[in-house]
Structures are given as C-alpha cells and as structure tokens.
Scaffold this motif. Sequence first.
Motif, PDB file in Angstrom:
ATOM      1  N   ILE A 298       0.863  -1.001  -0.074  1.00  0.00           N
ATOM      2  CA  ILE A 298      -0.039  -0.190  -0.055  1.00  0.00           C
ATOM      3  C   ILE A 298       0.850   1.648  -0.067  1.00  0.00           C
ATOM      4  O   ILE A 298       1.517   1.334   1.197  1.00  0.00           O
ATOM      5  N   GLY A 299       0.935   2.028  -0.966  1.00  0.00           N
ATOM      6  CA  GLY A 299       1.549   2.949  -1.397  1.00  0.00           C
ATOM      7  C   GLY A 299       0.305   4.426  -0.563  1.00  0.00           C
ATOM      8  O   GLY A 299      -0.411   4.305  -0.203  1.00  0.00           O
TER       9      GLY A 299
ATOM     10  N   VAL B   3      -3.227   4.547  -1.424  1.00  0.00           N
ATOM     11  CA  VAL B   3      -4.384   5.417   0.408  1.00  0.00           C
ATOM     12  C   VAL B   3      -5.340   6.091  -0.568  1.00  0.00           C
ATOM     13  O   VAL B   3      -5.907   5.805  -0.888  1.00  0.00           O
ATOM     14  N   LEU B   4      -4.798   6.541  -1.259  1.00  0.00           N
ATOM     15  CA  LEU B   4      -5.535   7.406  -2.311  1.00  0.00           C
ATOM     16  C   LEU B   4      -5.450   7.586  -3.712  1.00  0.00           C
ATOM     17  O   LEU B   4      -4.130   6.406  -4.233  1.00  0.00           O
TER      18      LEU B   4
ATOM     19  N   PRO C 132       5.273  -1.633   7.880  1.00  0.00           N
ATOM     20  CA  PRO C 132       5.703  -0.853   7.265  1.00  0.00           C
ATOM     21  C   PRO C 132       7.362  -0.911   6.784  1.00  0.00           C
ATOM     22  O   PRO C 132       8.271  -0.846   7.266  1.00  0.00           O
ATOM     23  N   THR C 133       7.504   0.053   5.554  1.00  0.00           N
ATOM     24  CA  THR C 133       8.461   0.804   5.336  1.00  0.00           C
ATOM     25  C   THR C 133       8.892   1.912   4.591  1.00  0.00           C
ATOM     26  O   THR C 133       7.647   2.292   3.972  1.00  0.00           O
TER      27      THR C 133
ATOM     28  N   PHE D 286       1.911   7.953   5.096  1.00  0.00           N
ATOM     29  CA  PHE D 286       0.825   7.518   4.804  1.00  0.00           C
ATOM     30  C   PHE D 286       0.053   6.436   4.798  1.00  0.00           C
ATOM     31  O   PHE D 286      -0.578   6.460   6.040  1.00  0.00           O
ATOM     32  N   ALA D 287       0.510   5.738   4.329  1.00  0.00           N
ATOM     33  CA  ALA D 287      -0.262   3.734   4.774  1.00  0.00           C
ATOM     34  C   ALA D 287       0.053   3.035   6.392  1.00  0.00           C
ATOM     35  O   ALA D 287      -0.951   3.737   7.004  1.00  0.00           O
ATOM     36  N   SER D 288       1.312   3.749   6.908  1.00  0.00           N
ATOM     37  CA  SER D 288       1.979   3.285   7.950  1.00  0.00           C
ATOM     38  C   SER D 288       0.912   3.649   9.083  1.00  0.00           C
ATOM     39  O   SER D 288       0.861   3.367   9.421  1.00  0.00           O
TER      40      SER D 288
END
Length: 218
Positions: free
Chosen positions: A42-43, A84-85, A154-155, A125-127
Amino acid sequence: MSSDDLRLLAEEAAICVACGLAETRTNVVFGVGGANADLMFIGEAPGRNEDLRGEPFVGAAGRLLDRLAEEVGISRDEVYIANVLKCRPPGNRDPREEEIEACKGYLAQQIKLINPAVVMTLGNFASKLLLKTSTGITRLRGTAYPWWGRFVVPTFHPAAALRGGERVLNDMRKDFALVRRVLDEPAAEEHVIAPQERAEAGPGATSLQETTQLEFFA
Ligand code: SF4
C-alpha cells in the motif's frame, strides 16, 4: 473471495467523485494484482505516470519495488498493489486529511476482499493510517505489527529510497527480508513487536471476522 467483488469495487471507484481529486485526475488508479494475493503493498497516491496509465507504481519507484520483492523471491504477479488515495493529488502534493477520509473506504474493502497475510505499507501515509499512529516511518519500520488477524510491515516509500541512497535502500532490504520470513512462518513469535510498542501502534491482533471494512481505520 471472488475477483468479481473486487472488479465491482473497481467499477465503483472509477466513477467516484467523493473528493476534489476527481476534478483533476486522468484515471482512477484502483490497484493491480491477484485477488487472492498473500502480500499487499500500500503506497500513498498515484503520481504522474500512474495517473496517465491508470496503474500503480509504473515508474522508477515501481521498478525498485519489483526489484526488492524479487530479491526475496516475490514476483509482482504474487502481490496486490494499491494506494491510500486512488486519484493523483495535483503536482504530487501530499494527500490531505479530507481526501484520505473520503477514499479510505475503498482501501478497507480491498484489504477485506483480498485478505492478504501480510500488508506492507510504503511510507508515512499508509503506515500511519493502518497503524493509527503519529510515529514516523523511520521509527515504525523494522518490525511486523499484528493487525486484524494479519501482519503490517511498514517500510519506506520506494521514492524515498531513490532519493535517500544506500542507507534507506538497505533498511528496505531488511524489511523485505522480514516480509519473506513472516510469509514463510506467520506463527513465529519473533516477528511480533513488544507489547508496549503494540499499544502505540493500533488495534493489535484483532480477528478479521470481528470487524467490517471501515473499522480498520476507525
Ligand atoms: S481520491 Fe478516492 S475519494 Fe477522491 S475521487 Fe478519487 S476515488 Fe474518490
């Protein structure tokens, strides 16, 4: 799950006008990959190339993501990739809170339908959204967080590695190696973070069955 459910959701997103980004996008970038993928990336949001092509991670950042995954034996056709968006913020500015609020239902439904064993969040943002934390990615990364019956790892965002050089890249390699270990041995205790850190990070090892879509981010 049925890939039809995911397709119907994509069709719904394709005509979405729930936030102002609908006015400036070229394409809605819903996501790509296997409907039963064990790993989901997820970016943050589509960039220029993604907006034009309607596909996430198609530029240099996408190539780096593919390379890091392949180094641990994961090919792009084994993963599902989303942001995310779903629409590009003009000029690649940061997502706004109201845009994330308007859009996060699509992501929640994607996670629920695909039901991956591991979600790798790429960047702040995703994390922060999934782990319900204000802690930055530099401190968050390096561990696997139990999250609704699966793990979040998360990374950094691959674009940060392109800018940040070897140090960021090496940290990302460690995180991809962790994803490999969690996929291979999801029950191993060593993946799980310390309880006091888990309290900071979100809902913990809650069963997927206990929730409905938007509760992921409630
Ligand atoms: S960013 Fe999300 S909420 Fe906004 S218009 Fe696109 S699909 Fe709809």
